[in-house]
Scaffold this motif. Sequence first.
Motif, mmCIF file in Angstrom:
data_model
loop_
_atom_site.group_PDB
_atom_site.id
_atom_site.type_symbol
_atom_site.label_atom_id
_atom_site.label_comp_id
_atom_site.label_asym_id
_atom_site.label_seq_id
_atom_site.Cartn_x
_atom_site.Cartn_y
_atom_site.Cartn_z
ATOM 1 N N LEU A 61 -4.843 2.672 6.303
ATOM 2 C CA LEU A 61 -4.047 3.384 5.306
ATOM 3 C C LEU A 61 -5.015 4.051 4.344
ATOM 4 O O LEU A 61 -6.104 3.535 4.086
ATOM 5 C CB LEU A 61 -3.130 2.421 4.557
ATOM 6 N N GLN A 62 -4.610 5.194 3.812
ATOM 7 C CA GLN A 62 -5.500 5.961 2.951
ATOM 8 C C GLN A 62 -4.747 6.494 1.744
ATOM 9 O O GLN A 62 -3.580 6.892 1.848
ATOM 10 C CB GLN A 62 -6.087 7.140 3.731
ATOM 11 N N LEU A 63 -5.444 6.498 0.611
ATOM 12 C CA LEU A 63 -4.940 7.115 -0.608
ATOM 13 C C LEU A 63 -5.982 8.124 -1.081
ATOM 14 O O LEU A 63 -7.151 7.767 -1.261
ATOM 15 C CB LEU A 63 -4.727 6.065 -1.711
ATOM 16 N N GLY A 83 1.323 4.613 -2.817
ATOM 17 C CA GLY A 83 0.949 5.966 -2.433
ATOM 18 C C GLY A 83 0.059 6.087 -1.218
ATOM 19 O O GLY A 83 -0.281 7.202 -0.816
ATOM 20 N N PHE A 84 -0.344 4.982 -0.611
ATOM 21 C CA PHE A 84 -1.139 5.057 0.610
ATOM 22 C C PHE A 84 -0.257 5.528 1.761
ATOM 23 O O PHE A 84 0.955 5.304 1.749
ATOM 24 C CB PHE A 84 -1.710 3.674 0.971
ATOM 25 N N ARG A 85 -0.881 6.147 2.750
ATOM 26 C CA ARG A 85 -0.142 6.510 3.955
ATOM 27 C C ARG A 85 -0.946 6.075 5.168
ATOM 28 O O ARG A 85 -2.179 6.040 5.139
ATOM 29 C CB ARG A 85 0.194 7.985 3.998
ATOM 30 N N GLU A 86 -0.223 5.723 6.207
ATOM 31 C CA GLU A 86 -0.889 5.313 7.441
ATOM 32 C C GLU A 86 -1.560 6.522 8.060
ATOM 33 O O GLU A 86 -0.936 7.565 8.247
ATOM 34 C CB GLU A 86 0.114 4.704 8.426
ATOM 35 N N VAL A 87 -2.843 6.363 8.400
ATOM 36 C CA VAL A 87 -3.603 7.465 8.990
ATOM 37 C C VAL A 87 -4.189 7.107 10.352
ATOM 38 O O VAL A 87 -4.771 7.965 11.019
ATOM 39 C CB VAL A 87 -4.731 7.953 8.042
ATOM 40 N N HIS A 114 0.820 -1.207 0.000
ATOM 41 C CA HIS A 114 0.000 0.000 0.000
ATOM 42 C C HIS A 114 0.860 1.266 0.000
ATOM 43 O O HIS A 114 0.589 2.200 -0.755
ATOM 44 C CB HIS A 114 -0.963 -0.015 1.194
ATOM 45 N N VAL A 115 1.879 1.282 0.808
ATOM 46 C CA VAL A 115 2.769 2.455 0.850
ATOM 47 C C VAL A 115 3.438 2.662 -0.508
ATOM 48 O O VAL A 115 3.529 3.790 -0.999
ATOM 49 C CB VAL A 115 3.804 2.311 1.989
ATOM 50 N N ARG A 124 -4.091 3.838 13.741
ATOM 51 C CA ARG A 124 -3.725 2.527 14.277
ATOM 52 C C ARG A 124 -4.597 2.276 15.496
ATOM 53 O O ARG A 124 -4.644 3.091 16.408
ATOM 54 C CB ARG A 124 -2.241 2.523 14.647
#
Length: 185
Positions: free
Chosen positions: A175-177, A152-156, A148-149, A158
């Motif tokens: 994770l969000q894109l 282009g996803f980033r952890e948003v 995912h990273v 936990r």
Amino acid sequence: MAKVAPIVLSLDNVRDVPVIRDAASNDAVGILPMYNYAVRETTAIFDTGESDLAAREIWLTKRQEAGFPVLVAEIDGAIAGFASFGDFRAWDGYRFTVEHSIYVAPDRHREGIGRALLTGLIERARAAGKHAMVAGVEAGNAGSIALHVALGFREVGRMPQVAEKFGRWLDLVFLQLLLDDRASP
């Protein structure tokens, strides 16, 4: 749902190049063993009860009737993976956000199939006018998080110990894109 040309992935680590296509009703037979493997053997899904063919056929039909894609990765006539997205949450205010799931046959991991499926879902979400795509991944699934990273996803977020499976607590990573850069809907 608009039809999109099949995606063909070409990577050095892929034994056989998969074709990514829309699932047909008879693909539930190939989807079922992967789903049940994930339920039985992994923390990729927090469900603990295996499915049967009728339930997978109903899931596939309902998903497609709702306008959500169900993609399969096909190699030499066999389903090597599947993926879909659906509503993130039921309320109308979330209508521009989708959450997805990806499953790859256990003997096909680390061949680029998950990447091809996720790329296809991202394209479909953009074509459908969605703004955000969310993944909920078990925190110990380093491979899925890295995939995912890389796309282009980033952890948003936990969430510690929100699920239980195999006699242990599981943490959930969101994770969000963002699929576009529009300032307003």
